[in-house]
Design an enzyme around this catalytic site. Structure first.
Site: not given
Length: 458
Positions: A49, A145, A193, A197, A222, A225, A258
């Site tokens: 990541n 997640h 998110e 991911s 969130d 990423h 990440k």
């Protein structure tokens, strides 16, 4: 208890889904020159990541080392903790360094406050386990997640309702039901998110925030990423879409492990939300806080991001090059994509690898997840098939991992591929050429029953 554990592990072993850590054996001093040469050339990273390559950045390492040494000398001279923080934030684990970083992050994101957590997992649990009360409802995307789902399980809400992944009618229906069933003072929270991911698809955040606002709901995003990749100087997808101060946005949660190449997380929001977390968020209250070195690392990573955007430009150029390399049959398209991805790279002739790549059939489009982020996925249905595909790539010098059930549903096993700013165009083209050459053997002429590359969970 142990025998039951062994039985469950054996069940996974039988179906080929047992997970484990790979051994990293140090090379002995008596190793042959050939073995030493092989060990000194690690496989090209297409799975971590570390999107911007900052975890491997000598520039960032040196700036952290200098600043950590300076701050450590000051702290030791003042009789303060250095190698560890010595306690939780509410006891001995707070410091001027923690508070200065939080102030910096709040100003960087243009919000009233930022609250540090030890990890993105801690932050998601800390927020979602504390915000909802009895009679409240938490609505969440079915693919958020695991940490968000665990936080919801620990929460006090009366109802927790999943909606279909990135499906606005499903979200609208859940919001309407929650508002009709709730009392006048009940709250609704929507957890999503920004960037997912497994498939690398973005949430439709503008529409989600508008739908939430229409029903008086609060949105929790969130950004694990998307931090570092999207927005001005990597401020995230919320920033990129101009939603920083949207009335329905309660918080954006940014993770630093990440793209930022370090560790920790920050929860953004109003000053009153920070005060609430300090009083009600259990991971924050009861965890030993981040040590000084982590605090310095987060600040230096942000300073590096502010100084230049070439890493983001390069990685997104590589994304389009990779997708074009897998799908095109036309030399002109490949050359144009390679030219567009040249940011930060020395000029290099690529005709040889382009020729090898175009001599193989392109990948069937349905096997490539629809993503224009550094997260890419090539679907290889079947445990044995995807393990063989990953092994073939690693043997060829490309480090890629197979993603299997229970992380993704059976039939959607895939190679999860991450492109990085420190990958080169040649590496990406060689990687794509290997996939094109071997994909027919991995998936079969009919795709092995491949279904649409969605519905995955991490």
């Amino acid at each position: 208890a142990v025998s039951r554990m062994e039985g469950l592990l054996e069940r996974r072993r039988i179906v080929g889904s047992l997970r484990g850590l790979e051994a990293h054996v140090p090379l002995s001093s008596t190793a042959s020159p050939a073995a030493a040469a092989a060990a000194s050339t690690p496989a090209v990273d297409f799975f971590s990541n570390d999107y911007l390559g900052l975890a491997h950045s000598r520039e960032l390492h040196e700036s952290i080392t200098r600043e950590a040494a300076r701050r450590s000398d000051e702290a030791l001279g003042a009789g303060l903790a250095v190698t560890g923080s010595s306690g939780s934030r509410l006891l001995s684990g707070d410091s001027s360094a923690h508070q200065e970083l939080e102030q910096f992050l709040a100003e960087f994101h243009g919000v009233e406050s930022a609250t540090l957590f030890n990890s993105g997992y801690d932050a998601n649990i800390g927020v979602l386990a504390s915000v909802a009360m009895q009679h409240d409802t938490v609505i969440y995307d079915e693919l958020v997640h695991n940490s968000m789902q665990m936080g919801i399980r620990l929460g006090r809400q009366s109802a927790a309702v999943p909606f279909q992944h990135n499906d606005l009618p499903s979200l609208e229906a859940a919001l309407s039901r929650a508002r009709e069933a709730g009392s006048e003072d009940s709250q609704i929270f929507v957890a999503v998110e920004a960037l997912y991911s497994m498939d690398g698809d973005e949430a439709p955040l503008v529409a989600i925030c508008e739908a939430a606002a229409a029903h008086g709901a609060c949105v929790i995003v969130d950004e694990a990423h998307s931090t570092g990749l999207f927005g001005a100087s990597g401020r995230g997808l919320v920033n990129a879409l101009g939603l920083d101060h949207h009335p329905s946005l309660l918080t954006a949660i940014h993770t630093f492990g990440k793209a930022m190449g370090c560790h920790g997380a920050a929860v953004l929001g109003p000053a009153s939300f920070r005060e609430y977390l300090l009083n009600y968020s259990r991971p924050l209250i009861y965890s030993t806080s981040l040590p000084l070195h982590s605090i310095v690392s987060i600040r230096e990573a942000h300073e590096l991001m502010i100084r230049g955007d070439w890493r983001r430009e390069h990685v997104f150029g590589l994304v389009e090059l990779f997708r074009t390399a897998l799908l095109t049959s036309h030399a002109g398209e490949l050359e144009d994509a390679a030219a567009a991805a040249a940011t930060g790279e020395p000029d290099e002739p690529l005709e040889d690898v382009n020729g090898r790549l175009l001599s193989t059939p392109p990948l069937r489009p349905e096997l490539l997840a629809e993503s224009h982020s550094p997260i890419q996925a090539v679907v290889v249905p079947g445990n044995a098939n995807v393990v063989e595909a990953a092994s073939s790539l690693r043997t060829a010098g490309f480090d890629v991992r197979a993603i299997r059930p229970p992380t993704v549903p059976p039939g959607t096993e895939r190679l999860r591929i991450i492109l990085h700013a420190n990958n080169s165009r040649r590496e990406v083209l060689e990687f794509a050429a290997h996939i094109r050459r071997h994909a027919p053997a991995w998936v079969g002429s009919d795709g092995g029953g491949a279904s649409e590359p969605t519905r995955s969970r991490l």
